[in-house]
Write an enzyme that holds these catalytic residues in place. Structure first.
Site, PDB file in Angstrom:
ATOM      1  N   LYS A 283     -15.763  66.775  -6.599  1.00 13.00           N
ATOM      2  CA  LYS A 283     -15.628  65.278  -6.233  1.00 13.00           C
ATOM      3  C   LYS A 283     -16.849  64.772  -5.848  1.00 13.00           C
ATOM      4  O   LYS A 283     -17.883  65.591  -5.384  1.00 13.00           O
ATOM      5  CB  LYS A 283     -14.852  65.354  -4.945  1.00 13.00           C
TER       6      LYS A 283
ATOM      7  N   SER B  74      -7.606  60.981  -1.360  1.00 11.54           N
ATOM      8  CA  SER B  74      -8.833  60.430  -2.078  1.00 11.54           C
ATOM      9  C   SER B  74      -9.344  61.311  -3.279  1.00 11.54           C
ATOM     10  O   SER B  74     -10.056  60.654  -4.036  1.00 11.54           O
ATOM     11  CB  SER B  74      -9.772  59.915  -1.071  1.00 11.54           C
TER      12      SER B  74
ATOM     13  N   SER C 297      -6.388  64.468   1.601  1.00 15.44           N
ATOM     14  CA  SER C 297      -7.100  64.003   0.475  1.00 15.44           C
ATOM     15  C   SER C 297      -7.127  64.821  -0.593  1.00 15.44           C
ATOM     16  O   SER C 297      -7.284  64.323  -1.758  1.00 15.44           O
ATOM     17  CB  SER C 297      -8.522  63.089   0.724  1.00 15.44           C
TER      18      SER C 297
HETATM   19  N1  GLN Z   1      -5.744  58.864   3.504  1.00 16.20           N
HETATM   20  C1  GLN Z   1      -6.546  59.255   4.640  1.00 16.20           C
HETATM   21  C2  GLN Z   1      -7.695  58.389   4.939  1.00 16.20           C
HETATM   22  O1  GLN Z   1      -7.704  57.218   4.341  1.00 16.20           O
HETATM   23  C3  GLN Z   1      -7.160  60.631   4.432  1.00 16.20           C
HETATM   24  C4  GLN Z   1      -8.349  60.600   3.663  1.00 16.20           C
HETATM   25  C5  GLN Z   1      -9.215  62.000   3.367  1.00 16.20           C
HETATM   26  O2  GLN Z   1      -8.506  63.053   3.652  1.00 16.20           O
HETATM   27  N2  GLN Z   1     -10.462  61.958   2.924  1.00 16.20           N
HETATM   28  O3  GLN Z   1      -8.383  58.391   5.913  1.00 16.20           O
END
Ligand code: GLN
Length: 522
Positions: free
Chosen positions: A76, A169, A193
């Site tokens: 990532k 994400s 994410s």
């Molecule tokens: N959806 C969550 C957020 O936007 C988790 C994001 C993540 O785990 N990086 O904070």
């Protein structure tokens, strides 16, 4: 080769059925053909070929050859990679070339893994769809699968506008594995994410116990919750990668002190002495009947195999999303303060005063979602708000963690829960305001796990009515990651989740885009 596990790849190398450079070339070629999925921000073609050649030479010289040697992997784009641009999908970091590797990346490379590219994400990993980065949205390969075409798109005009989101994400990392352009990838997991996109893309996504994997070089979102996530096509591969990555890192003081013993999961697994908890609060509003069905079926499977399946209570679950958001935004406000145009990152040309430079830099560098979180976080941290929001959220976090401790203390070994509320949205469904809210609600199954620092893994179960992946999550006791993965492997053995047919996917894409832009056969 598309269904191979990491160990099968090693065997194929050793038996000369394929060489590391051939495998690397095939992956690079598939990356080019599936470029429309937008999974990669940077493809490190040259570097990958050099690394694959080095692996090939080790193999030819008979040097000891580990399970990741010569294996194409993706990372990532919020992990620092020496000499390779690292953007966090943000204008703020576009063009940034780190001088060092994140510890987890270095450990993969030390084992001979071949880095084929850096993957797409929501800006600074804030989001649940992988549509909010500066490089555009990631597309879910299942949205081009034969199953989706036959079931959902059957009733609709076959149009590209029905494309399906990847979840987020770490959507790019999930798609990279699901579309078989690499054999393992790193995501990051702060509130789900890794698990959310893995669930939507039909692969296995694992978040370790907090402290097992080093965060050094992972550009922080929420330091107290971030962990590197691992994504692969099967549970065995997760344990292989985990064995390479886990353990103390002098550069991350929150990592465990004890050495970590790599392990192999047994093939014969007995779940008869297992206690599986079903948290009653996870019957969340909006849970689709299909997810409910797959959840009940999973519980029945354990019961029929002789496990003890009991309903348990995690009473503070309802506060987890709010609690997460207060803590997340406050840490974001503090983490993002470093991007001021002076030290590093983007710098605006508006320099009339220091304040104007800060403001313009941050306006140009961050998207609305990031700026919104910085604003909220600073608000919660104001002197007059600090106790009311930040301190209270810390207390609630403790209550949420205690709920888990109590359940595990009562003899439960693992919790069995959904990972998401439903299968993945199409892009048009996702951007509707109430679905945005709904997608944030979906984190109810994943965020409390990060608040408590526990390990969790999502395993694909079946395809939904419209032909998209469904999955189940297992949550384990802190530092019982091996036990968690063993249970997940047993469960995976009971499922018969299909691999995506890559040629079918390319054909479908070609059908939508003929005669221009079509891609050749694999
Ligand atoms: N959806 C969550 C957020 O936007 C988790 C994001 C993540 O785990 N990086 O904070």
């Amino acid at each position: 080769m598309w269904g191979w596990t990491l160990r099968e790849i090693t065997r194929a190398f050793q038996e000369g059925r394929i060489s590391p450079t051939e495998l690397c070339q095939r992956c690079l070629s598939l990356i080019r053909k599936t470029a429309f999925l937008n999974a990669y921000i940077t493809v490190t073609e040259e570097l990958a070929m050099q690394q694959a050649t080095a692996a090939e030479q080790r193999l030819q010289r008979g040097k000891s050859f580990g399970p990741l040697d010569g294996v194409p992997i993706a990372v990532k784009d919020n992990f620092s990679t020496a000499g390779v641009e690292t953007t966090c999908a943000s204008n703020m970091l576009k063009g940034y070339i780190p001088p060092f590797n994140a510890t987890v990346v270095q450990r993969l490379l030390d084992q001979g893994a071949v880095l084929v590219g850096k993957t797409n994400l929501d800006e600074f990993a804030m989001g649940s769809g992988s549509i909010d980065g500066i490089f555009g949205p990631v597309r879910n390969p299942w949205g081009y699968s034969e199953q989706y075409r036959e079931r959902f798109a059957r009733d609709q005009k076959l149009e590209d506008s029905n494309w399906v989101i990847a979840g987020g994400s770490s959507g790019g990392s999930a798609v990279a594995v699901a579309s078989q352009t690499c054999f393992a990838s790193l995501g990051s997991d702060t509130g789900g994410s890794t698990r959310n996109p893995a669930a939507h893309c039909g692969i296995v996504g694992f978040k370790s116990s907090y402290g097992l994997l080093s965060r050094h070089g992972l550009i922080p979102l929420v330091n107290s919750m971030d962990v590197p996530g691992i994504m692969t096509r099967c549970v065995d591969d997760i344990s292989t990668v985990l064995g390479t990555l886990a353990g103390h890192d002098p550069k991350d003081s929150t990592t465990i002190q004890d050495p970590f013993e790599p392990f192999e999961l047994p093939d014969e697994i007995d779940v008869r002495n297992l206690s599986v908890g079903i948290p009653k609060e996870y019957h969340a509003p909006g849970l689709s009947s299909e997810v409910l069905k797959t959840w009940i079926k999973a519980a029945d499977l354990f019961e029929n195999a002789g496990a003890r399946v009991v309903e348990v209570s995690l009473p503070h679950t309802q506060y987890s999303i709010v609690c997460y958001h207060v803590l997340c935004t406050t840490e974001v406000a503090s983490n993002m303060a470093r991007f001021d145009g002076l030290e590093y990152g983007h710098r605006s040309e508006i320099e009339s005063s220091t304040e104007a430079l800060y403001a313009a830099t941050r306006h140009e560098g961050f998207n609305d979602a990031v700026r919104g979180r910085i604003l909220a976080g600073n608000y919660f941290l104001l002197k007059q708000n600090y106790d009311h929001f930040f301190v209270k959220a810390q207390k609630v976090r403790r209550l949420i963690a205690n709920d888990f401790l109590k359940v595990f203390g009562s003899g439960i070994d693992v919790l069995l829960t959904p990972t998401t509320l439903s299968d993945a949205f199409t892009y048009h469904e996702f951007i509707k305001e109430d679905n945005r809210t709904r997608s944030a609600q979906e984190d109810i199954f994943t965020q409390s796990v990060n608040l408590a620092g526990l390990p969790a893994v999502t395993v694909p179960t079946a395809l939904s009515e419209r032909g998209l992946p469904l999955s189940i999550q297992f949550i384990g006791r802190a530092f019982c990651d091996k036990q968690l993965l063993t249970v997940a492997k047993w469960f995976e053995q009971q499922m018969n989740f299909p691999h995506i047919n890559i040629q079918g996917l390319l054909n479908h894409y070609n059908e939508l885009h003929k005669p221009h832009n079509s891609v050749g056969a694999i």
